[in-house]
Design an enzyme around this catalytic site. Structure first.
Site, mmCIF file in Angstrom:
data_model
loop_
_atom_site.group_PDB
_atom_site.id
_atom_site.type_symbol
_atom_site.label_atom_id
_atom_site.label_comp_id
_atom_site.label_asym_id
_atom_site.label_seq_id
_atom_site.Cartn_x
_atom_site.Cartn_y
_atom_site.Cartn_z
ATOM 1 N N HIS A 63 0.701 -1.158 0.037
ATOM 2 C CA HIS A 63 0.103 -0.035 0.171
ATOM 3 C C HIS A 63 0.891 1.274 -0.118
ATOM 4 O O HIS A 63 1.989 1.249 0.636
ATOM 5 C CB HIS A 63 -0.991 -0.019 1.229
ATOM 6 N N ASP A 73 -7.916 -5.445 0.302
ATOM 7 C CA ASP A 73 -8.453 -6.314 -1.163
ATOM 8 C C ASP A 73 -8.025 -7.790 -0.930
ATOM 9 O O ASP A 73 -8.353 -8.574 -1.734
ATOM 10 C CB ASP A 73 -7.944 -5.760 -2.151
HETATM 11 N N1 CMC Z 1 4.085 -7.503 -4.807
HETATM 12 C C1 CMC Z 1 5.428 -7.552 -4.931
HETATM 13 N N2 CMC Z 1 6.113 -6.355 -4.716
HETATM 14 C C2 CMC Z 1 5.490 -5.243 -4.711
HETATM 15 C C3 CMC Z 1 4.219 -5.118 -4.227
HETATM 16 C C4 CMC Z 1 3.412 -6.449 -4.313
HETATM 17 N N3 CMC Z 1 2.118 -6.446 -4.260
HETATM 18 N N4 CMC Z 1 3.828 -3.990 -4.069
HETATM 19 C C5 CMC Z 1 4.923 -3.362 -3.763
HETATM 20 N N5 CMC Z 1 6.151 -4.026 -4.336
HETATM 21 C C6 CMC Z 1 7.296 -3.504 -4.243
HETATM 22 C C7 CMC Z 1 7.886 -2.671 -5.625
HETATM 23 O O1 CMC Z 1 8.082 -3.551 -6.586
HETATM 24 C C8 CMC Z 1 8.884 -2.254 -5.069
HETATM 25 O O2 CMC Z 1 10.048 -2.903 -4.793
HETATM 26 P P1 CMC Z 1 11.571 -2.393 -5.339
HETATM 27 O O3 CMC Z 1 11.802 -1.178 -4.209
HETATM 28 O O4 CMC Z 1 12.428 -3.504 -5.319
HETATM 29 O O5 CMC Z 1 11.468 -1.500 -6.586
HETATM 30 C C9 CMC Z 1 8.534 -1.820 -3.596
HETATM 31 O O6 CMC Z 1 7.699 -2.801 -3.294
HETATM 32 C C10 CMC Z 1 7.796 -0.463 -3.135
HETATM 33 O O7 CMC Z 1 6.619 -0.371 -3.996
HETATM 34 P P2 CMC Z 1 5.999 0.800 -4.845
HETATM 35 O O8 CMC Z 1 5.281 0.166 -6.115
HETATM 36 O O9 CMC Z 1 6.979 1.693 -4.922
HETATM 37 O O10 CMC Z 1 4.890 1.117 -3.826
HETATM 38 P P3 CMC Z 1 3.656 1.991 -4.312
HETATM 39 O O11 CMC Z 1 3.293 2.858 -3.240
HETATM 40 O O12 CMC Z 1 3.991 2.834 -5.579
HETATM 41 O O13 CMC Z 1 2.491 1.129 -4.815
HETATM 42 C C11 CMC Z 1 0.835 -0.444 -4.747
HETATM 43 C C12 CMC Z 1 1.301 0.857 -4.036
HETATM 44 C C13 CMC Z 1 -0.568 -0.722 -3.762
HETATM 45 C C14 CMC Z 1 0.245 0.137 -6.103
HETATM 46 C C15 CMC Z 1 1.366 -1.569 -4.679
HETATM 47 O O14 CMC Z 1 1.961 -2.103 -3.497
HETATM 48 C C16 CMC Z 1 0.741 -2.784 -5.380
HETATM 49 O O15 CMC Z 1 0.755 -2.816 -6.622
HETATM 50 N N6 CMC Z 1 0.106 -3.696 -4.773
HETATM 51 C C17 CMC Z 1 -0.881 -4.924 -5.451
HETATM 52 C C18 CMC Z 1 -1.995 -4.137 -5.930
HETATM 53 C C19 CMC Z 1 -2.982 -3.905 -4.784
HETATM 54 O O16 CMC Z 1 -3.210 -4.813 -4.050
HETATM 55 N N7 CMC Z 1 -3.636 -2.627 -4.932
HETATM 56 C C20 CMC Z 1 -4.552 -2.637 -3.923
HETATM 57 C C21 CMC Z 1 -4.183 -1.232 -2.842
HETATM 58 S S1 CMC Z 1 -5.319 -1.305 -1.477
HETATM 59 C C22 CMC Z 1 -6.802 -0.864 -1.996
HETATM 60 C C23 CMC Z 1 -6.810 0.412 -2.715
HETATM 61 O O17 CMC Z 1 -6.445 1.524 -2.247
HETATM 62 O O18 CMC Z 1 -7.327 0.445 -4.011
#
Ligand code: CMC
Length: 463
Positions: A330, A386
């Site tokens: 998140h 989720d």
């Molecule tokens: N699985 C594997 N690796 C992950 C995941 C994941 N679900 N989420 C983040 N990471 C890794 C990402 O690759 C990055 O790694 P590195 O530092 O090596 O590059 C690190 O963790 C930081 O992640 P980020 O992408 O910079 O984080 P963000 O804040 O931009 O993204 C997120 C947040 C929710 C989009 C992301 O965690 C994600 O895609 N999660 C899966 C989709 C999901 O479950 N979404 C629902 C969110 S909650 C309900 C809502 O608000 O809608």
């Protein structure tokens, strides 16, 4: 209120005199600047005004220093008194009330009132509110015809988004957004009609006749009736499902400045009507990284298929070659999402009643392995709301592609509260970010195409 796009270049803030401040030295010019720390939230958030940085220039004719913040990683776009999240401590509060208490004891419509009005309703206020929302649940018959125009396999989020946008054409007075009475009726209409449209989307895809609202039922039970009722003269929802959905609606009702809420605020800031602004929120929520994640979690669990396949799946996630672990991570929560904790408990209650979902075992094992794996620990990736909601929705026989629609029905309450807060905030203007231009400097047009005439230096001459 006439809010037009401002020319920020003329709005450079004056130099501060006292109070907490940042001392900044520009190494390009050697000039020192004092930038006041003006903004302080009730829970300790602090900020400087980005426009205060505009005084920092290398040359007087320059635009001035901007902040560069793709994806708004560290930019507050508004002040809001609605929802508070402490991502490190796993805290979520609506108007100061802990989500755990609201989920335990409140109704969804009470929470919707609270989000909008800031206080819990008195009994008379609540009764009037429930009455209004209940008696606006019907939609114009043409909305039915409109929905029937979609293909049998249309994604219900596409249908919901389009139909909510279409509602704007049925209520032209809704564009009078500065009129509190018009805002009130639009808010009531949206809260009342979004569940009806959502249920109609479900029935259309299933090829089932539309079921009209039953005004004798409560908000959640009426929604379930419109989704599930067949030939029975009076629908009676399974009380475990009604309670579970009520709690899930409360958990999803608002989540401060997430992607869809920011979309509602940004689109609403153009002073468009609320139906159009909420449709923008639904479009944003549809994405797999946002509300669409609950659908993706179930696809992922189906793909994994068996507990024994989890280690290989996790390795794929960690290598970056496989997909992300959906339902994990998140932007704000860097510890357990408090909503996920409640949902997990809710799943236990639901499965205790109707039997264990076969995929819950995979989900539990996936969570156990991920939470003990260095990759997820070091990145502070925990289950989000989720992760378990899809399993509950499926046990209630909702199809996978309907999960995000359920999220949208609930989030409408938060979007509306945030939309109105934005409109009544005297500091808000049309949302209009800046950019750092990285393209070409000026160059002369010399077409590579043959339009049937030659382009000369000054005039276009027909052949
Ligand atoms: N699985 C594997 N690796 C992950 C995941 C994941 N679900 N989420 C983040 N990471 C890794 C990402 O690759 C990055 O790694 P590195 O530092 O090596 O590059 C690190 O963790 C930081 O992640 P980020 O992408 O910079 O984080 P963000 O804040 O931009 O993204 C997120 C947040 C929710 C989009 C992301 O965690 C994600 O895609 N999660 C899966 C989709 C999901 O479950 N979404 C629902 C969110 S909650 C309900 C809502 O608000 O809608």
């Amino acid at each position: 209120m006439s809010k037009t796009e401002s020319n920020v270049a003329t709005a450079t803030a004056p130099a501060p005199t006292a109070g907490p401040a940042l001392e900044i030295k520009d190494s390009r010019t050697g000039t020192g600047y004092t930038v006041p720390i003006l903004e302080k939230g009730t829970e300790g958030d602090t900020a400087i005004r980005a426009s205060d940085l505009r005084r920092i220039k290398e040359r007087p004719d320059e635009f001035g220093l901007m902040t560069y913040d793709p994806a708004f990683m560290n930019t507050a776009s508004c002040k809001s008194a609605i929802t508070f999240i402490d991502g490190d401590k796993g805290i979520l509060r609506y108007r100061g009330y802990p989500i755990e208490q609201l989920a335990e004891s409140a109704s969804f419509l009470e929470v919707a009132w609270l989000l909008r009005n800031g206080e819990l309703p008195l009994q008379s206020e609540y009764d009037d509110w429930v009455h209004q929302v209940t008696y606006h649940t019907y939609v114009h018959e043409n909305i039915k015809t409109f929905l029937q125009g979609f293909r049998y396999d249309a994604h219900p989020m596409s249908m919901l988004c389009s139909a909510v946008a279409a509602l704007s054409s049925f209520y032209p007075a809704a564009k009078n957004i500065q009129d509190p009475a018009e805002r009130q009726i639009s808010i009531v209409r949206l809260l009342a009609k979004v569940p009806t449209i959502a249920a109609f989307c479900f029935r259309h895809v299933k090829g089932l006749p539309f079921i009209y609202p039953d005004n004798e039922l409560g908000y959640v039970e009426n929604f379930l009736s419109m989704v599930a009722r067949m030939s029975e003269p009076k629908y009676e929802g399974n009380p475990v499902f009604v309670k579970a959905l009520e709690v899930l609606f409360i958990l999803h009702a608002d989540h401060e400045q997430n992607c869809s809420t920011s979309a509602v605020r940004a689109v609403g800031s153009s002073q468009v009507d609320p139906f159009s602004a909420i449709a923008a929120g639904i479009a944003a929520l549809y994405g797999p990284l946002h509300g669409g994640a609950n659908e993706q979690v179930l696809h992922m669990i189906t793909q994994i298929g068996h507990k024994k396949n989890i280690p290989a799946f996790i390795e794929g996630v960690k290598s970056g070659k496989g997909q992300k672990l959906m339902g994990f991570g998140h932007r704000v929560y860097k510890s357990y999402d408090p909503r996920a904790r409640i949902v997990k408990k809710l799943a236990d209650d639901v499965f205790a009643q109707i039997g264990m979902d076969k995929d819950l075992e995979i989900a539990l094992e996936l969570e156990r392995i991920a939470l003990s794996d260095e990759y997820f620990i070091s990145r502070k990736l925990y289950p989000n709301v989720d992760f378990y909601t899809g399993l509950i929705y499926r046990s209630m026989a909702f199809p996978t592609d309907f999960f995000t629609v359920l999220f949208a029905v609930a989030r409408t309450a938060g979007w509306l509260a945030q939309w109105e807060e934005m409109l009544t905030d005297p500091e808000q203007k049309i949302a209009r970010p800046r950019q750092i231009y990285t393209g070409y400097g000026e160059r002369s047009y010399e077409s590579q195409l043959d339009y049937g005439y030659k382009v000369a230096k000054k005039d276009a001459v027909r052949r």
